[in-house]
Enzyme design. Sequence first.
Site, PDB file in Angstrom:
ATOM      1  N   HIS A 183       0.848  -1.192   0.000  1.00  0.00           N
ATOM      2  CA  HIS A 183       0.000   0.000   0.000  1.00  0.00           C
ATOM      3  C   HIS A 183       0.884   1.244   0.000  1.00  0.00           C
ATOM      4  O   HIS A 183       2.048   1.200   0.414  1.00  0.00           O
ATOM      5  CB  HIS A 183      -0.895  -0.024   1.247  1.00  0.00           C
ATOM      6  CG  HIS A 183      -1.895   1.079   1.308  1.00  0.00           C
ATOM      7  ND1 HIS A 183      -1.652   2.267   1.954  1.00  0.00           N
ATOM      8  CD2 HIS A 183      -3.154   1.169   0.798  1.00  0.00           C
ATOM      9  CE1 HIS A 183      -2.707   3.049   1.855  1.00  0.00           C
ATOM     10  NE2 HIS A 183      -3.632   2.409   1.157  1.00  0.00           N
ATOM     11  N   THR A 185       1.267   3.610   1.843  1.00  0.00           N
ATOM     12  CA  THR A 185       1.817   4.044   3.131  1.00  0.00           C
ATOM     13  C   THR A 185       2.990   3.180   3.586  1.00  0.00           C
ATOM     14  O   THR A 185       3.577   3.455   4.637  1.00  0.00           O
ATOM     15  CB  THR A 185       0.731   3.996   4.218  1.00  0.00           C
ATOM     16  OG1 THR A 185       0.194   2.663   4.280  1.00  0.00           O
ATOM     17  CG2 THR A 185      -0.384   4.980   3.922  1.00  0.00           C
ATOM     18  N   LYS A 186       3.331   2.134   2.828  1.00  0.00           N
ATOM     19  CA  LYS A 186       4.378   1.214   3.241  1.00  0.00           C
ATOM     20  C   LYS A 186       5.735   1.634   2.673  1.00  0.00           C
ATOM     21  O   LYS A 186       5.837   2.583   1.886  1.00  0.00           O
ATOM     22  CB  LYS A 186       4.026  -0.208   2.800  1.00  0.00           C
ATOM     23  CG  LYS A 186       2.680  -0.706   3.336  1.00  0.00           C
ATOM     24  CD  LYS A 186       2.629  -0.662   4.852  1.00  0.00           C
ATOM     25  CE  LYS A 186       1.377  -1.323   5.418  1.00  0.00           C
ATOM     26  NZ  LYS A 186       0.141  -0.580   5.174  1.00  0.00           N
ATOM     27  N   ASN A 187       6.775   0.927   3.052  1.00  0.00           N
ATOM     28  CA  ASN A 187       8.137   1.256   2.597  1.00  0.00           C
ATOM     29  C   ASN A 187       8.273   1.075   1.094  1.00  0.00           C
ATOM     30  O   ASN A 187       8.840   1.920   0.393  1.00  0.00           O
ATOM     31  CB  ASN A 187       9.165   0.379   3.306  1.00  0.00           C
ATOM     32  CG  ASN A 187       9.210   0.592   4.802  1.00  0.00           C
ATOM     33  OD1 ASN A 187       8.214   0.924   5.429  1.00  0.00           O
ATOM     34  ND2 ASN A 187      10.389   0.411   5.388  1.00  0.00           N
ATOM     35  N   ILE A 189       6.092   0.288  -2.368  1.00  0.00           N
ATOM     36  CA  ILE A 189       4.689   0.524  -2.690  1.00  0.00           C
ATOM     37  C   ILE A 189       4.333   0.188  -4.142  1.00  0.00           C
ATOM     38  O   ILE A 189       5.195   0.144  -5.019  1.00  0.00           O
ATOM     39  CB  ILE A 189       4.303   1.991  -2.409  1.00  0.00           C
ATOM     40  CG1 ILE A 189       5.055   2.939  -3.356  1.00  0.00           C
ATOM     41  CG2 ILE A 189       4.564   2.365  -0.955  1.00  0.00           C
ATOM     42  CD1 ILE A 189       4.583   4.392  -3.278  1.00  0.00           C
TER      43      ILE A 189
END
Length: 380
Positions: A183, A185-187, A189
Amino acid sequence: MIPFNKPYLTGKEMHYMYEAVYTGKISGNGIFTKKCQNFLKNRFGFGKCLLTTSCTDALEMAAILIDLKPGDEVIMPSFTFVSTANAFVLRGAKIIFADSRKDHPGMDEDSLSSLITDKTRAIVPVHYAGVACDMDKIMELAEKHNLYVIEDAAQAIDSYYTGKDGIKRPLGSIGHLAAFSFHETKNIISGEGGMLSINDPQFEDRAEIIWEKGTNRSAFFRGEVDKYGWVDMGSSFLPSDIIAAFLYAQLENLDDIQSKRKDIWNRYDNSFRNKIDLVGGVKLPFVPNFGTNNGHMYYLICSSESERNQLITHLKNNNILSVFHYLSLHKSEFYFKESKVKELKESDHFSDCLIRLPMFYELSDLDQVHIIQSVLDFYK
């Protein structure tokens, strides 16, 4: 306003997406899907890797693979995202929530044995903020009671666990199955996206069938069968190859992305440790000796909900967007209607008091200094 999150582009995403389009195959399981899956398997030593449209889908596949039946029980932390629970609720399972540790939002491993009954089928450890649960304890308990372990490694790419044997293992490679998120918001993406890691070989063949709508289509394209058909339950879990193309550009730059995020995390930690953690009971992130920090998030634990809300307001007034995180699932409207709720003191404490600070690749030194100073000013 300094945002809480900003998706980072390496520069190759559009190029690879263009390339994917002009291969003539943009549905799932194309060239870039295979490239991503091979990269992740080779880099981290996972079992069979299957990209999915989300971490939620990966968890839903896991629930199908272990043949959950209505009334089966699944143990997981209350302090987690709703997808962790929904994947198993959809199969009719009863969720048994564990409390968090006192020193970390992850599940209290020592409380798990008391939650196991003859209906328990699986334990779902959530590696919160990319920090490992004590997997030795969990795996030993699972083996003793013949349970499956499904790692929710949504936030845990490129983070590790060192067991009692001294071996350092990537999170997501230890349980029978593991789910990752890509997603935005992750490291690493791809907008939306996820992956299921199948570490127990007994699940490999069936996972591919479930992934491909319950058909043996993948085996057909490999020439292993002369036609394909409906052989099991399943759904359309595989993402478009355009999404995989975006993801591959990110994976190629994993080391650079991780290095930058860890630098940002360390600057926060070095600036705050022995300063605000000595004021008013503020606590900083804790990484146990068996875990590592992958730079996924930096958070503070305030002494009260009121203090946390005042700090959020103070930062917003200084043009900084900070946010709280999960609301304990055992107190959610949906779960409350169905189950008797007991107090989970630590989970509720993190729900009330945790605040996350901006964390993204392009956070400038100047902006981070402003964030740090604003937090310090609040506690002065």
